[in-house]
Design an enzyme around this catalytic site. Sequence first.
Site, mmCIF file in Angstrom:
data_model
loop_
_atom_site.group_PDB
_atom_site.id
_atom_site.type_symbol
_atom_site.label_atom_id
_atom_site.label_comp_id
_atom_site.label_asym_id
_atom_site.label_seq_id
_atom_site.Cartn_x
_atom_site.Cartn_y
_atom_site.Cartn_z
ATOM 1 N N GLN A 240 17.132 72.171 -38.945
ATOM 2 C CA GLN A 240 16.418 71.290 -38.016
ATOM 3 C C GLN A 240 15.200 70.679 -38.706
ATOM 4 O OE1 GLN A 240 17.650 71.128 -34.713
ATOM 5 N NE2 GLN A 240 16.320 69.384 -34.506
ATOM 6 N N PHE A 241 15.431 69.649 -39.530
ATOM 7 C CA PHE A 241 14.330 69.024 -40.262
ATOM 8 C C PHE A 241 13.300 68.404 -39.328
ATOM 9 C CE2 PHE A 241 17.184 65.474 -39.669
ATOM 10 C CZ PHE A 241 16.341 64.380 -39.517
ATOM 11 N N THR A 242 13.687 68.106 -38.090
ATOM 12 C CA THR A 242 12.756 67.469 -37.161
ATOM 13 C C THR A 242 11.613 68.391 -36.738
ATOM 14 O OG1 THR A 242 14.144 68.015 -35.255
ATOM 15 C CG2 THR A 242 14.501 65.859 -36.301
#
Length: 147
Positions: free
Chosen positions: A78-80
């Site tokens: 989950q790079f966000t």
Amino acid sequence: MRAVVTRVSSASVAIDGQTVGQIGTGFLVLLGIGPNDTEDQAEKLADKICGLRVFADQEGKMNRNLAAAEGSLLVVSQFTLYADIKSRRPGFTKAAPPAVAIPLYEKFMDLCQARGFRVEHGQFGADMAVSSVNDGPVTIWMDTETM
């Protein structure tokens, strides 16, 4: 490293309509990795999550950990979690590039497996559909910089 850990009664992740990971009781872990994160931080985070006592005991108190609950983990990259939200359109330059993030994502999962847990996962960088039945709900945000 950053993680959003949700206690679930079930969770799954699908890619192109096909389920690629699925668990019953356990943790859905949304895992974000920053550019300066290390294997030591992965170790620290795996230790914290795998030992987190948020499952109910016989008296209904959150006293049991993942092992006592006979739970599993579903880990989704989950790079966000490293979004820069100064404007209305988030930027993601604070997230680690794949060359850094993928090995740490895999290391984190290996560390959880080494502790005896079944670990299911999505696919790094894929467009995924994540489903979960939150239990409680219990959702905890973790950042190795503040642990």
